[in-house]
Design a protein around this motif. Sequence first.
Motif, mmCIF file in Angstrom:
data_model
loop_
_atom_site.group_PDB
_atom_site.id
_atom_site.type_symbol
_atom_site.label_atom_id
_atom_site.label_comp_id
_atom_site.label_asym_id
_atom_site.label_seq_id
_atom_site.Cartn_x
_atom_site.Cartn_y
_atom_site.Cartn_z
ATOM 1 N N LYS A 33 0.830 -1.208 0.000
ATOM 2 C CA LYS A 33 0.000 0.000 0.000
ATOM 3 C C LYS A 33 0.865 1.259 0.000
ATOM 4 C CE LYS A 33 -4.234 -0.380 1.916
ATOM 5 N NZ LYS A 33 -5.531 0.072 2.170
ATOM 6 N N ILE A 34 1.908 1.261 0.833
ATOM 7 C CA ILE A 34 2.810 2.412 0.891
ATOM 8 C C ILE A 34 3.608 2.524 -0.405
ATOM 9 C CG2 ILE A 34 4.845 3.360 2.059
ATOM 10 C CD1 ILE A 34 3.716 2.261 4.667
ATOM 11 N N GLY A 35 4.014 1.387 -0.960
ATOM 12 C CA GLY A 35 4.775 1.396 -2.204
ATOM 13 C C GLY A 35 4.043 2.072 -3.350
ATOM 14 N N LYS A 36 2.739 2.074 -3.307
ATOM 15 C CA LYS A 36 1.939 2.714 -4.355
ATOM 16 C C LYS A 36 1.884 4.233 -4.203
ATOM 17 C CE LYS A 36 -1.019 -1.314 -5.036
ATOM 18 N NZ LYS A 36 -2.372 -1.857 -4.926
ATOM 19 N N HIS A 37 2.422 4.769 -3.098
ATOM 20 C CA HIS A 37 2.359 6.211 -2.842
ATOM 21 C C HIS A 37 3.721 6.899 -2.893
ATOM 22 C CE1 HIS A 37 -1.582 5.011 -1.273
ATOM 23 N NE2 HIS A 37 -1.933 6.226 -1.588
ATOM 24 N N ILE A 38 4.703 6.259 -3.492
ATOM 25 C CA ILE A 38 6.019 6.880 -3.593
ATOM 26 C C ILE A 38 5.923 8.072 -4.541
ATOM 27 C CG2 ILE A 38 8.416 6.556 -4.321
ATOM 28 C CD1 ILE A 38 8.081 3.606 -3.531
ATOM 29 N N PRO A 39 6.341 9.243 -4.087
ATOM 30 C CA PRO A 39 6.270 10.433 -4.956
ATOM 31 C C PRO A 39 7.136 10.266 -6.209
ATOM 32 C CG PRO A 39 6.755 11.056 -2.675
ATOM 33 C CD PRO A 39 6.854 9.561 -2.751
ATOM 34 N N SER A 40 6.672 10.788 -7.318
ATOM 35 C CA SER A 40 7.384 10.628 -8.592
ATOM 36 C C SER A 40 8.729 11.343 -8.595
ATOM 37 C CB SER A 40 6.523 11.137 -9.743
ATOM 38 O OG SER A 40 6.238 12.508 -9.554
ATOM 39 N N ASN A 41 8.920 12.306 -7.707
ATOM 40 C CA ASN A 41 10.201 13.021 -7.671
ATOM 41 C C ASN A 41 11.256 12.291 -6.817
ATOM 42 O OD1 ASN A 41 9.103 13.491 -5.160
ATOM 43 N ND2 ASN A 41 9.605 15.668 -5.133
ATOM 44 N N ARG A 42 10.876 11.191 -6.206
ATOM 45 C CA ARG A 42 11.823 10.403 -5.400
ATOM 46 C C ARG A 42 12.439 9.323 -6.284
ATOM 47 N NH1 ARG A 42 12.662 9.556 0.367
ATOM 48 N NH2 ARG A 42 13.650 7.542 0.604
ATOM 49 N N MET A 43 13.760 9.361 -6.433
ATOM 50 C CA MET A 43 14.428 8.442 -7.340
ATOM 51 C C MET A 43 14.663 7.069 -6.713
ATOM 52 S SD MET A 43 17.869 9.038 -9.557
ATOM 53 C CE MET A 43 17.111 10.229 -10.639
ATOM 54 N N PHE A 44 14.897 6.996 -5.391
ATOM 55 C CA PHE A 44 15.220 5.742 -4.719
ATOM 56 C C PHE A 44 14.292 5.513 -3.533
ATOM 57 C CE2 PHE A 44 19.198 7.459 -6.394
ATOM 58 C CZ PHE A 44 19.612 6.417 -7.199
ATOM 59 N N CYS A 45 14.143 4.250 -3.172
ATOM 60 C CA CYS A 45 13.431 3.884 -1.948
ATOM 61 C C CYS A 45 13.963 2.540 -1.466
ATOM 62 C CB CYS A 45 11.926 3.824 -2.171
ATOM 63 S SG CYS A 45 11.415 2.516 -3.272
ATOM 64 N N VAL A 46 13.732 2.246 -0.203
ATOM 65 C CA VAL A 46 14.123 0.955 0.351
ATOM 66 C C VAL A 46 12.998 -0.018 0.032
ATOM 67 C CG1 VAL A 46 14.767 -0.288 2.438
ATOM 68 C CG2 VAL A 46 15.385 2.118 2.195
ATOM 69 N N SER A 47 13.339 -1.117 -0.625
ATOM 70 C CA SER A 47 12.317 -2.010 -1.141
ATOM 71 C C SER A 47 12.617 -3.469 -0.796
ATOM 72 C CB SER A 47 12.235 -1.848 -2.655
ATOM 73 O OG SER A 47 11.268 -2.684 -3.206
ATOM 74 N N VAL A 48 11.558 -4.258 -0.735
ATOM 75 C CA VAL A 48 11.653 -5.703 -0.527
ATOM 76 C C VAL A 48 12.385 -6.317 -1.726
ATOM 77 C CG1 VAL A 48 10.266 -7.820 -0.392
ATOM 78 C CG2 VAL A 48 9.526 -5.760 0.817
ATOM 79 N N ASN A 49 13.229 -7.289 -1.449
ATOM 80 C CA ASN A 49 13.921 -7.999 -2.519
ATOM 81 C C ASN A 49 12.918 -8.938 -3.215
ATOM 82 O OD1 ASN A 49 15.480 -9.626 -4.150
ATOM 83 N ND2 ASN A 49 16.776 -10.417 -2.509
ATOM 84 N N PRO A 50 12.585 -8.685 -4.475
ATOM 85 C CA PRO A 50 11.584 -9.511 -5.162
ATOM 86 C C PRO A 50 12.058 -10.933 -5.443
ATOM 87 C CG PRO A 50 12.560 -7.959 -6.690
ATOM 88 C CD PRO A 50 13.109 -7.621 -5.327
ATOM 89 N N TYR A 51 13.358 -11.200 -5.268
ATOM 90 C CA TYR A 51 13.908 -12.526 -5.561
ATOM 91 C C TYR A 51 14.025 -13.406 -4.315
ATOM 92 C CZ TYR A 51 14.958 -10.010 -9.793
ATOM 93 O OH TYR A 51 14.842 -9.243 -10.916
ATOM 94 N N HIS A 52 13.671 -12.875 -3.161
ATOM 95 C CA HIS A 52 13.706 -13.674 -1.925
ATOM 96 C C HIS A 52 12.683 -14.801 -2.045
ATOM 97 C CE1 HIS A 52 12.977 -14.771 2.276
ATOM 98 N NE2 HIS A 52 14.210 -14.322 2.502
ATOM 99 N N ASP A 53 13.012 -15.962 -1.495
ATOM 100 C CA ASP A 53 12.165 -17.155 -1.648
ATOM 101 C C ASP A 53 10.718 -16.959 -1.195
ATOM 102 O OD1 ASP A 53 14.253 -18.578 -2.720
ATOM 103 O OD2 ASP A 53 14.840 -19.467 -0.798
ATOM 104 N N ASN A 54 10.508 -16.268 -0.083
ATOM 105 C CA ASN A 54 9.147 -16.192 0.462
ATOM 106 C C ASN A 54 8.394 -14.911 0.119
ATOM 107 O OD1 ASN A 54 9.111 -18.728 1.664
ATOM 108 N ND2 ASN A 54 10.212 -17.975 3.445
ATOM 109 N N VAL A 55 9.001 -14.024 -0.645
ATOM 110 C CA VAL A 55 8.315 -12.797 -1.037
ATOM 111 C C VAL A 55 7.227 -13.147 -2.051
ATOM 112 C CG1 VAL A 55 8.599 -10.622 -2.293
ATOM 113 C CG2 VAL A 55 10.212 -11.252 -0.505
#
Length: 146
Positions: A33-55
């Motif tokens: 839910k929060i990931g969908k609200h990242i402002p377009s002017n923000r170039m980077f964010c801390v994110s879940v690793n999509p390649y982790h086994d249980n993600v």
Amino acid sequence: MTDKELFIQQIERDYVVCHMADCPIGEQCLRLKIGKHIPSNRMFCVSVNPYHDNVATERCPLYRPATKVKCAKGMTQIFTDDMPKRVEQWVRAALIARYNRTYFFEYRNGTRLIPPAMQDEVRDLFRQAGWTGEVNFDGYVETYDW
């Protein structure tokens, strides 16, 4: 404060967000839910690793429910005049040992919210010290359990 403002505030604090739109529990997950609200002017964010086994599975270790909880704000009233001094001293020392001195004073002064599980722990410490009376926090706010 609106949810969008709260979400942006968490993003600014480098809260771990998720972008796994196909996740089976994503609709109920605060991180997505929060990931969908990242402002377009923000170039980077801390994110879940999509390649982790249980993600993106039912067992995602980073899942956070996107429901609000009742957090306590402040503990200046938990020690009462009719409370034995030994109870107050024991509980204060136990809280500082468990959460450290800095966090204890942030919780006490209301600058750090007290989630429901911790409220229960505080009440349990009073019971262990022999106090059977009420444990009253200064106030409550509804927010997400970050």
